[in-house]
Design an enzyme around this catalytic site. Sequence first.
Site, PDB file in Angstrom:
ATOM      1  N   SER A   9       0.846  -1.193   0.000  1.00 15.02           N
ATOM      2  CA  SER A   9       0.000   0.000   0.000  1.00 15.02           C
ATOM      3  C   SER A   9       0.886   1.249   0.000  1.00 15.02           C
ATOM      4  O   SER A   9       0.393   2.365  -0.057  1.00 15.02           O
ATOM      5  CB  SER A   9      -0.904  -0.007   1.236  1.00 15.02           C
ATOM      6  N   ASN A  10       2.208   1.031   0.063  1.00 12.08           N
ATOM      7  CA  ASN A  10       3.154   2.139   0.189  1.00 12.08           C
ATOM      8  C   ASN A  10       3.762   2.490  -1.176  1.00 12.08           C
ATOM      9  O   ASN A  10       4.593   1.761  -1.716  1.00 12.08           O
ATOM     10  CB  ASN A  10       4.247   1.703   1.177  1.00 12.08           C
ATOM     11  N   GLU A  11       3.348   3.618  -1.725  1.00  7.08           N
ATOM     12  CA  GLU A  11       3.817   3.994  -3.053  1.00  7.08           C
ATOM     13  C   GLU A  11       5.325   4.240  -3.086  1.00  7.08           C
ATOM     14  O   GLU A  11       6.002   3.970  -4.076  1.00  7.08           O
ATOM     15  CB  GLU A  11       3.070   5.233  -3.564  1.00  7.08           C
ATOM     16  N   GLY A  12       5.860   4.755  -1.980  1.00  2.06           N
ATOM     17  CA  GLY A  12       7.306   4.994  -1.885  1.00  2.06           C
ATOM     18  C   GLY A  12       8.104   3.711  -2.065  1.00  2.06           C
ATOM     19  O   GLY A  12       9.098   3.673  -2.785  1.00  2.06           O
ATOM     20  N   ASP A  66       8.402  -6.306   4.046  1.00  2.00           N
ATOM     21  CA  ASP A  66       8.147  -5.762   5.371  1.00  2.00           C
ATOM     22  C   ASP A  66       9.459  -5.178   5.859  1.00  2.00           C
ATOM     23  O   ASP A  66      10.506  -5.805   5.720  1.00  2.00           O
ATOM     24  CB  ASP A  66       7.682  -6.892   6.295  1.00  2.00           C
ATOM     25  N   PHE A 141      10.552   8.835   1.902  1.00  2.00           N
ATOM     26  CA  PHE A 141       9.344   8.681   2.716  1.00  2.00           C
ATOM     27  C   PHE A 141       9.730   8.208   4.112  1.00  2.00           C
ATOM     28  O   PHE A 141      10.900   7.920   4.382  1.00  2.00           O
ATOM     29  CB  PHE A 141       8.388   7.669   2.054  1.00  2.00           C
ATOM     30  N   GLY A 142       8.743   8.138   4.978  1.00  2.00           N
ATOM     31  CA  GLY A 142       8.927   7.557   6.310  1.00  2.00           C
ATOM     32  C   GLY A 142      10.071   8.186   7.091  1.00  2.00           C
ATOM     33  O   GLY A 142      10.166   9.421   7.207  1.00  2.00           O
ATOM     34  N   ASP A 144      13.137   8.433   6.351  1.00  2.00           N
ATOM     35  CA  ASP A 144      14.271   8.903   5.530  1.00  2.00           C
ATOM     36  C   ASP A 144      14.910  10.214   6.038  1.00  2.00           C
ATOM     37  O   ASP A 144      16.133  10.323   6.025  1.00  2.00           O
ATOM     38  CB  ASP A 144      13.860   9.077   4.062  1.00  2.00           C
TER      39      ASP A 144
HETATM   40  P1  IMP Z   1       5.877  -1.745   6.783  1.00  2.00           P
HETATM   41  O1  IMP Z   1       7.031  -2.520   6.252  1.00  2.00           O
HETATM   42  O2  IMP Z   1       4.954  -1.349   5.696  1.00  2.00           O
HETATM   43  O3  IMP Z   1       5.221  -2.401   7.941  1.00  2.00           O
HETATM   44  O4  IMP Z   1       6.382  -0.352   7.292  1.00  2.00           O
HETATM   45  C1  IMP Z   1       7.572  -0.118   7.917  1.00  2.00           C
HETATM   46  C2  IMP Z   1       7.677   1.325   8.304  1.00  2.00           C
HETATM   47  O5  IMP Z   1       9.072   1.610   8.306  1.00  2.00           O
HETATM   48  C3  IMP Z   1       7.011   2.296   7.326  1.00  2.00           C
HETATM   49  O6  IMP Z   1       5.991   3.000   7.956  1.00  2.00           O
HETATM   50  C4  IMP Z   1       8.082   3.289   6.951  1.00  2.00           C
HETATM   51  O7  IMP Z   1       7.764   4.526   7.496  1.00  2.00           O
HETATM   52  C5  IMP Z   1       9.345   2.750   7.589  1.00  2.00           C
HETATM   53  N1  IMP Z   1      10.300   2.465   6.520  1.00  2.00           N
HETATM   54  C6  IMP Z   1      10.514   1.299   5.881  1.00  2.00           C
HETATM   55  N2  IMP Z   1      11.439   1.428   4.935  1.00  2.00           N
HETATM   56  C7  IMP Z   1      11.818   2.722   4.972  1.00  2.00           C
HETATM   57  C8  IMP Z   1      12.725   3.472   4.203  1.00  2.00           C
HETATM   58  O8  IMP Z   1      13.386   3.051   3.259  1.00  2.00           O
HETATM   59  N3  IMP Z   1      12.837   4.768   4.539  1.00  2.00           N
HETATM   60  C9  IMP Z   1      12.129   5.331   5.539  1.00  2.00           C
HETATM   61  N4  IMP Z   1      11.249   4.677   6.270  1.00  2.00           N
HETATM   62  C10 IMP Z   1      11.098   3.378   5.989  1.00  2.00           C
END
Ligand code: IMP
Length: 181
Positions: A9-12, A66, A141-142, A144
């Site tokens: 669901s994560n476009e990034g 994940d 994103f997230g 970063d």
């Molecule tokens: P999930 O894998 O979708 O459960 O999410 C993991 C969480 O870690 C996400 O909400 C992101 O915010 C964070 N995350 C995962 N990979 C990255 C990344 O490459 N950069 C920044 N945040 C990340």
Amino acid sequence: MIEVIFITSNEGKYREARAIGEKYGVEVNWMQVEYLEPQGTDLKEIAKKSAEILSEKIDSSFFIEDSGLFVEALNGFPGPYSSYVFKTIGNSGILKLMEGVENRNAYFMAVIAYWDGNKVWTFEGRVDGKIAKSARGDAGFGYDPIFEYEDKTFAEMGDEKNEYSHRRKALEKFFGWLSKR
Ligand code: IMP
């Protein structure tokens, strides 16, 4: 050209995987499917279980990913809870928890789980860095903006992040394996 479906669901995450796939002759296609992610303390187990749950809904092969941020001084928090922690306290919350903390070591970990129609295969990638003193950069994103690799945060790098990221390492293993099948 090999084609694979990435359920996220994560476009990034999808954009990053697509850009990396292009370098390996793999076309990554995006699919969004709602599902309840299983809880747990082990990323690999969560990824594996998620793929098994999804395999009951999806007819073709696919992969999911994940990932999480593990902060050494916080005993690995937020780790498998990274998504929830990002939505609740976010980057400013992590920076607050790290105020006055000298040990800034942290790593991102990614686990890919690939359903081949019969079973689940997993691939892992990790990148070590540091939690910045303040958020910097606006790409990505997230977490970063607060994750420093060498002197730049991932959000200050743009596409350069794809050379070092945990996701890239996991995807490299996966795409390498996939192209030899
Ligand atoms: P999930 O894998 O979708 O459960 O999410 C993991 C969480 O870690 C996400 O909400 C992101 O915010 C964070 N995350 C995962 N990979 C990255 C990344 O490459 N950069 C920044 N945040 C990340």
